[in-house]
Design a protein around this motif. Structure first.
Motif, mmCIF file in Angstrom:
data_model
loop_
_atom_site.group_PDB
_atom_site.id
_atom_site.type_symbol
_atom_site.label_atom_id
_atom_site.label_comp_id
_atom_site.label_asym_id
_atom_site.label_seq_id
_atom_site.Cartn_x
_atom_site.Cartn_y
_atom_site.Cartn_z
ATOM 1 N N ALA A 1 1.126 -1.402 0.122
ATOM 2 C CA ALA A 1 0.179 0.058 0.071
ATOM 3 C C ALA A 1 1.429 1.235 0.393
ATOM 4 O O ALA A 1 1.642 1.701 0.940
ATOM 5 N N ASP A 2 0.566 2.401 -1.315
ATOM 6 C CA ASP A 2 1.312 4.012 -0.849
ATOM 7 C C ASP A 2 1.011 4.081 0.736
ATOM 8 O O ASP A 2 2.378 5.135 0.941
ATOM 9 N N ASP A 3 0.185 3.851 1.199
ATOM 10 C CA ASP A 3 0.152 4.813 2.583
ATOM 11 C C ASP A 3 0.532 4.086 3.773
ATOM 12 O O ASP A 3 0.094 3.558 4.603
ATOM 13 N N GLY A 4 1.228 2.768 2.790
ATOM 14 C CA GLY A 4 1.627 1.726 4.542
ATOM 15 C C GLY A 4 0.835 0.797 5.351
ATOM 16 O O GLY A 4 0.849 0.078 5.802
ATOM 17 N N SER A 5 -0.662 0.441 4.717
ATOM 18 C CA SER A 5 -1.345 0.192 5.522
ATOM 19 C C SER A 5 -1.443 -1.743 5.126
ATOM 20 O O SER A 5 -2.303 -2.165 6.525
ATOM 21 N N PHE A 6 -1.213 -1.678 4.426
ATOM 22 C CA PHE A 6 -0.434 -3.488 4.354
ATOM 23 C C PHE A 6 0.061 -3.149 3.223
ATOM 24 O O PHE A 6 0.941 -2.598 2.728
ATOM 25 N N LYS A 7 1.028 -4.739 3.336
ATOM 26 C CA LYS A 7 2.611 -4.910 2.529
ATOM 27 C C LYS A 7 2.671 -6.432 2.956
ATOM 28 O O LYS A 7 2.439 -7.406 3.862
ATOM 29 N N SER A 8 2.146 -6.733 1.686
ATOM 30 C CA SER A 8 2.579 -8.895 1.546
ATOM 31 C C SER A 8 4.578 -8.994 1.838
ATOM 32 O O SER A 8 5.078 -8.645 1.558
ATOM 33 N N PHE B 1 -1.750 -13.410 -0.863
ATOM 34 C CA PHE B 1 -1.744 -12.445 -0.317
ATOM 35 C C PHE B 1 -3.370 -11.706 0.596
ATOM 36 O O PHE B 1 -3.795 -11.592 -0.768
ATOM 37 N N SER B 2 -4.276 -11.322 1.458
ATOM 38 C CA SER B 2 -5.282 -11.574 1.623
ATOM 39 C C SER B 2 -4.658 -9.996 2.647
ATOM 40 O O SER B 2 -3.699 -10.252 3.541
ATOM 41 N N PHE B 3 -5.939 -9.285 2.562
ATOM 42 C CA PHE B 3 -6.104 -7.487 3.651
ATOM 43 C C PHE B 3 -7.369 -7.377 3.620
ATOM 44 O O PHE B 3 -8.514 -7.527 3.065
ATOM 45 N N THR B 4 -7.919 -7.868 4.851
ATOM 46 C CA THR B 4 -9.803 -6.704 5.757
ATOM 47 C C THR B 4 -9.124 -5.416 5.497
ATOM 48 O O THR B 4 -8.247 -4.784 6.253
ATOM 49 N N PHE B 5 -10.171 -4.993 4.622
ATOM 50 C CA PHE B 5 -10.416 -3.071 4.476
ATOM 51 C C PHE B 5 -11.440 -2.630 5.466
ATOM 52 O O PHE B 5 -12.142 -3.186 5.328
ATOM 53 N N ASP B 6 -11.281 -2.281 7.018
ATOM 54 C CA ASP B 6 -11.762 -1.631 7.692
ATOM 55 C C ASP B 6 -12.280 -0.464 7.268
ATOM 56 O O ASP B 6 -12.663 -0.058 8.562
ATOM 57 N N LYS B 7 -11.772 0.282 6.619
ATOM 58 C CA LYS B 7 -12.105 1.622 6.861
ATOM 59 C C LYS B 7 -12.626 2.004 4.732
ATOM 60 O O LYS B 7 -11.718 1.713 4.579
ATOM 61 N N ALA B 8 -13.034 2.864 5.224
ATOM 62 C CA ALA B 8 -13.891 3.449 3.563
ATOM 63 C C ALA B 8 -12.639 4.073 2.947
ATOM 64 O O ALA B 8 -11.905 5.197 4.320
ATOM 65 N N GLY B 9 -12.728 4.625 1.971
ATOM 66 C CA GLY B 9 -10.906 5.173 1.473
ATOM 67 C C GLY B 9 -10.817 4.222 -0.279
ATOM 68 O O GLY B 9 -11.181 3.342 -0.364
ATOM 69 N N SER B 10 -10.102 5.354 -0.763
ATOM 70 C CA SER B 10 -8.678 4.518 -1.662
ATOM 71 C C SER B 10 -8.114 4.459 -1.713
ATOM 72 O O SER B 10 -6.327 4.622 -0.919
ATOM 73 N N TYR B 11 -7.769 3.071 -2.028
ATOM 74 C CA TYR B 11 -5.869 2.744 -1.897
ATOM 75 C C TYR B 11 -5.589 2.192 -2.760
ATOM 76 O O TYR B 11 -5.248 1.338 -3.609
ATOM 77 N N ALA B 12 -4.464 3.703 -3.167
ATOM 78 C CA ALA B 12 -3.522 3.128 -4.251
ATOM 79 C C ALA B 12 -1.683 2.260 -3.091
ATOM 80 O O ALA B 12 -1.989 1.975 -2.651
#
Length: 141
Positions: free
Chosen positions: A97-104, A113-124
């Protein structure tokens, strides 16, 4: 007299035949299972309390890594959705993730690789190994 007798016999035969024909129903073949109309069952109503209000997180979405690209992009999901990336390339890739919220970790061919999105928004996000590989996840409330 012979003629009168013949007339009487013909009249009786004629009446007998017409009497049989009047009471007999026309012969029809019974419909076979192959030619009968399908049975239609009307839908039943579902109480409003039984209708789910959101998709379960387990339903999630899938992103394929192939040909040095993430697909689909952009991907739209709801809050709580789990996104799974699967590497179908014969090269190693990562999902960062560009914002550092996830990384495999490094994903070899066939790895996921799996990630659960708990907040609305746009994730580049991008591949940390191949900087030209970029994509976006849009998370709706």
């Amino acid at each position: 007299m012979k003629l009168n007798g013949l007339f009487v016999v013909l009249t009786i035969v004629s009446l007998a035949l017409s009497a049989c024909g009047a009471t007999a129903a026309p012969a029809t073949a019974a419909p076979s299972a192959a030619t009968s109309a399908p049975v239609v069952v009307p839908p039943t109503s579902v109480p409003a309390t039984d209708i789910p209000t959101s998709a379960p997180a387990a339903a999630g979405a899938k992103v394929t890594i192939a040909g040095f690209a993430f697909s689909p992009s952009p991907l739209e999901v709801k809050v709580g959705a789990t996104v799974t990336w699967t590497n179908n390339d014969n090269m190693t890739h990562t999902v960062v993730a560009d914002d550092g919220s996830f990384k495999s970790d490094a994903l070899d061919q066939g790895a996921s690789f799996s990630f659960t999105f708990d907040k609305a928004g746009s994730y580049a996000y991008h591949c940390g190994i191949h900087s030209s590989m970029k994509a976006t996840i849009i998370v709706a409330p």
